[in-house]
Design an enzyme around this catalytic site. Structure first.
Site, mmCIF file in Angstrom:
data_model
loop_
_atom_site.group_PDB
_atom_site.id
_atom_site.type_symbol
_atom_site.label_atom_id
_atom_site.label_comp_id
_atom_site.label_asym_id
_atom_site.label_seq_id
_atom_site.Cartn_x
_atom_site.Cartn_y
_atom_site.Cartn_z
ATOM 1 C CE LYS A 19 -3.279 2.559 3.267
ATOM 2 N NZ LYS A 19 -4.139 3.154 2.171
ATOM 3 C CB ILE A 488 -21.601 8.911 0.465
ATOM 4 C CG1 ILE A 488 -22.655 8.868 -1.017
ATOM 5 C CG2 ILE A 488 -22.179 7.885 0.998
ATOM 6 C CD1 ILE A 488 -23.890 8.972 -1.182
ATOM 7 N N GLY A 489 -21.212 10.711 2.918
ATOM 8 C CA GLY A 489 -20.768 10.930 4.041
ATOM 9 C C GLY A 489 -19.656 11.249 4.752
ATOM 10 C CE1 TYR A 569 -10.679 1.257 -3.780
ATOM 11 C CE2 TYR A 569 -12.030 0.366 -1.845
ATOM 12 C CZ TYR A 569 -11.383 1.691 -2.384
ATOM 13 O OH TYR A 569 -11.497 2.972 -2.299
ATOM 14 C CG ASP A 656 -23.546 3.982 4.793
ATOM 15 O OD1 ASP A 656 -24.689 5.053 4.021
ATOM 16 O OD2 ASP A 656 -23.035 5.214 5.463
ATOM 17 C CG HIS A 751 -13.190 4.606 -4.903
ATOM 18 N ND1 HIS A 751 -14.272 4.207 -5.455
ATOM 19 C CD2 HIS A 751 -12.515 4.663 -3.717
ATOM 20 C CE1 HIS A 751 -15.107 3.910 -3.520
ATOM 21 N NE2 HIS A 751 -14.084 3.865 -2.576
#
Length: 815
Positions: A19, A488-489, A569, A656, A751
């Site tokens: 990562k 969305i938050g 992902y 959610d 994303h």
């Protein structure tokens, strides 16, 4: 001699090394040489670790920079035409292929293209030296079967062509290159390749206007694809490969349920594997199935010219497994998936020994392989950093990837040796499992009694949606009549936010200092949303490390890890909580910061909660009671939180449930039972409020069309749903089933580093209006903004609000 094998190893590394290097490369902080050398060292470390742990059969080609399905897209040269400008820019820049790969994964936008949709340039990775306008979106992202891992969906054109292609910096196709790379270290590996049938059936039509009429139509490309598999296997043979693991997880689907398609499926498998066998007769081919029972598909498997099969014993009943064993040819190798690859509980070695012994009696020890149920991709790396962090009693019940490898090696060792250490290990394992069964940490009689007292009335709102809508519009007076906007938050969690959280955890700052910091971030977030012109605001969730972990930390019955990261992902990792006992809420979890945020604005502030099914799905769940029982315990805790928010004056609450689709069993015959308890758990969490409180929910990155009626039964007042990566295909469900409540299909992909233009988003809304009435439609992104760039977020939201304003003006003129 019984062999030990692994089907795949976690890619991220002990300290999320992959990562870090991938994100550093995206940010331009490391060059391609350092990038390539680092990822090569990660692979070497993982191969060496598996060998030293005692694994006989070690996988290669299970490593990926982003996603293994996307790797196969590149391997087979199935790059859609829209990426041709990116490929050409790499040629002009003398680059090595990473740009195209990551463009398919994340989208790609040059600075010149970005400047046309924003006032300033964005921080785009891989900006080309030649200032061309290139603006292309990513592949669709979908859940990998019923896991929380997301794969990139292959796209196939009507006249799709395939060609064998090398990855960036490789001198041979990826499976060949990585096999030789391991061999140079003195490690003989078994390459892992996604099978041709699964690769095709997991894909979709590249023409979003002409989607495949059935999920099997992609098999028209089999002939073209098999030619490339033949070329690949010829190179594997030349490289000295002795055995290959071909993953065909679709064999746990109802492939033969449709009798009109059964012959097509059978023929596809026969053609593909006969041709592979013909070019590679010396290679031992093992087909790997996982995530479910193969059931009737064993007849299809045993008709193929292969040498063995892997069966997921963990996801198979004893009877189903025995039935499959009885049909496998006695000359084949049988890989038994006896170690749970998707959960973290210590194996019951005594029970596993009985299962393995049964296979040995049928096939002989030389033909039996002990394996995990599936790739260990879905497990954290190791327990090494959990000592002193996780409660000692609970820690003794756990096994992560490295510990699972040791269990695999031990089980093989049991049948290859008769030493005192074998007996000692078995005794220790039995003691751990027995202690867990009776531990007082697990059982709470009050929680069990409350779940048992749930009544059918608790699964319903007071009135139907039309009555609720009127009550909500009277209360939410600032909402526009058409195209209300929201997010969305979550908002971007910058490095400053992460550092502050870490400083608080390490006691470098006090609780009061951390609280002041979070409040300042909330204030700035509310101000930003006001400036953008949003209608329903959020507080940004800066106090939350993760949408599931945060709630688990505030609920009893959960335990947390220091380093239990799992890939979700790309470079995105999550640290799932571990549900080890009965769940309940000791105190309010979100009330303080949501209430504070509401004091900063006259607009509605949306309370943000994660639903019970998603908390269940995205946690490692106890295996000593049914999942539905655990889910209802969580639902009651969330119900309490929703009621507290309403009592505090919060008029909009979002619960959610992005994971409700991923929990769906692979077999249709098992769907109804799951959907009934999953939908009821959501209703249990959301129905304790008055008509005037607006309940939202959010879902993302799954095929929802086939459970659309269950989604309707969730009876949300407003449903926001991912739609930007899936080519508006969800809207087909509205045409078929209709939808009466309000809905916000996402307008842009959060994303991607791209900034969406007003024109693009407006076009999406116009497509939606073909299926949905304007008075039900909300305008919003497709998911939370947590992982996005703050500069990109502002430009995107400004453009999104412009879309809503222009549409309102257009509709007012037409009236």
């Amino acid at each position: 001699m019984v062999s030990s094998s692994n089907l795949g190893f976690p890619r991220m590394g002990e300290n999320r090394d992959l990562k870090k290097i991938v994100e550093a490369y995206w940010a331009g902080k490391v060059d391609e040489v350092e990038f390539s050398n680092t990822i090569k060292s990660i692979r070497a470390k993982h191969w060496t670790l598996q060998k030293e742990t005692g694994i006989n059969i070690i996988p290669s080609n299970d490593f990926s920079l982003y996603d293994h399905v996307l790797d196969h897209v590149l391997l087979f040269g199935a790059i859609p035409k829209r990426y041709e400008p990116v490929v050409e820019s790499e040629v002009e820049d003398n680059s090595n292929g990473f740009r195209t790969y990551f463009a398919m994964a994340r989208g790609y936008q040059t600075k010149k293209a970005a400047s046309e949709v924003a006032a300033t340039e964005t921080e785009g990775a891989f900006a080309t030296k030649v200032e061309k306008k290139i603006d292309v979106g990513s592949f669709e992202m979908k859940k990998w079967f019923d896991t929380n891992y997301h794969y990139m969906v292959p796209e196939f054109e009507a006249e799709q062509q395939f060609k064998l292609t090398n990855h960036a910096g490789y001198t041979a196709p990826k499976p060949v290159h990585e096999f030789l790379e391991a061999k140079a270290l003195g490690i003989e590996t078994r390459p892992v390749i996604l099978g041709p049938i699964s690769f095709l059936l997991l894909g979709k039509s590249a023409d979003s206007n002409k989607p495949y009429t059935t999920k099997f139509d992609s098999l028209v490309h089999l002939e073209a694809l098999v030619k490339v598999y033949e070329q690949l296997f010829e190179q594997l043979v030349a490289a000295g490969v002795k055995s290959v693991q071909i993953d065909e997880p679709v064999l746990c689907f109802d492939l033969l349920e449709d009798t009109t398609r059964a012959d097509l499926i059978k023929n596809a498998f026969s053609v593909a594997y006969n041709r592979i066998h013909k070019v590679a007769p010396t290679v031992n081919i093992l087909i790997a199935t996982y995530f479910g029972e193969v059931r009737e598909n064993i007849e299809l498997i045993t008709s193929l010219p292969i040498n063995g099969v892997h069966i997921d014993r963990v996801r198979s009943s004893s009877a189903a497994f025995d039935a499959v064993l009885a049909k496998i040819p006695s000359t084949w190798t049988v890989s038994i998936g006896i170690i749970e690859g998707r959960n973290i509980w210590k194996n019951n070695l005594n029970n596993s020994i009985i299962v393995v012994k049964k296979a040995i009696d049928l096939f002989g020890s030389e033909r039996v392989i002990v394996s995990p149920s599936c790739s260990l991709l879905h497990s954290p790396h190791s327990l090494a950093k959990e000592v002193g962090y996780v409660k000692a009693e609970v820690l003794d019940w756990l096994a992560f990837a490295v510990e699972k490898l040791k269990e695999i090696a031990f089980l093989a060792f049991v049948f290859n040796s008769c030493t005192v250490s074998v007996a000692d290990n078995q005794v220790t394992n039995v003691e751990s499992n027995n202690v867990r069964k009776v531990s007082k940490l697990i059982h709470n009689d009050t929680v069990k009694s409350r779940v048992n007292a749930v009544t059918p009335e608790m699964f319903k709102r007071i009135n139907k949606y039309p009555v609720r809508r009127d009550a909500q519009r009277k209360r939410l007076t600032t909402l526009p009549d058409l195209f209300p906007t929201t997010t969305i938050g979550s908002f971007p969690q910058t490095q400053q936010v992460r550092v502050a959280r870490q400083n608080y955890k390490s006691k470098k700052i006090t609780a009061q200092e951390y609280d002041q910091f979070i409040r300042s971030e909330i204030k700035a977030c509310v101000q930003l949303q006001e400036e953008c012109g949003l209608d329903v605001l959020v507080h940004g969730e800066f106090e939350r490390n993760d949408m599931v972990e945060y709630f688990g930390e505030n609920l009893e019955g959960f335990v947390f890890t220091a380093n239990g990261w799992v890939q979700s992902y790309g470079s995105r990792c999550v640290k799932p909580p571990i549900i080890y006992g009965d769940v309940h809420r000791p105190n309010p979890m979100t009330l303080e910061y949501t209430s504070f945020a509401q004091t900063l604005t006259a607009k509605p502030m949306k309370g943000m909660l994660t639903g019970p099914v998603t908390i269940l799905q995205w946690s490692f769940v106890r295996d000593d009671q049914t999942r539905s029982q655990t889910c209802n315990q969580i639902a009651l805790a969330i119900r309490d939180e929703v009621v507290d928010l309403e009592t505090a004056g919060i008029a909009v609450v979002q619960i959610d449930e992005p994971a409700i689709r991923e929990g769906l069993p692979l077999r249709h015959s098992d769907w109804n039972i799951y959907l009934e308890w999953a939908v009821n758990s959501f209703l249990l969490s959301s129905t304790g409020v008055k008509d005037s409180t607006q309940i939202h929910s959010h879902m993302c990155y799954s095929d929802f069309n086939d459970i659309f009626e269950s989604i309707q039964n969730m009876d949300c007042d407003v449903l926001t749903i991912e739609n930007s990566k899936s080519d508006l295909k969800l809207l087909k469900a509205f045409e078929k089933y209709g939808y009466t409540n309000e809905i916000g299909p996402g307008l842009y992909d959060i994303h991607s580093p791209r900034i969406p233009s007003v024109e693009d988003m407006k076009n999406r809304v116009e497509q939606m209006l073909k299926y949905l009435p304007a008075n039900l439609l909300w305008v919003n992104p497709d998911c939370g903004l947590k992982t996005n760039n703050p500069v990109t977020v502002k430009h995107a939201l400004v453009n999104m609000v412009k879309v809503a304003v222009e549409l309102r003006a257009a509709f007012s003129k037409s009236e």
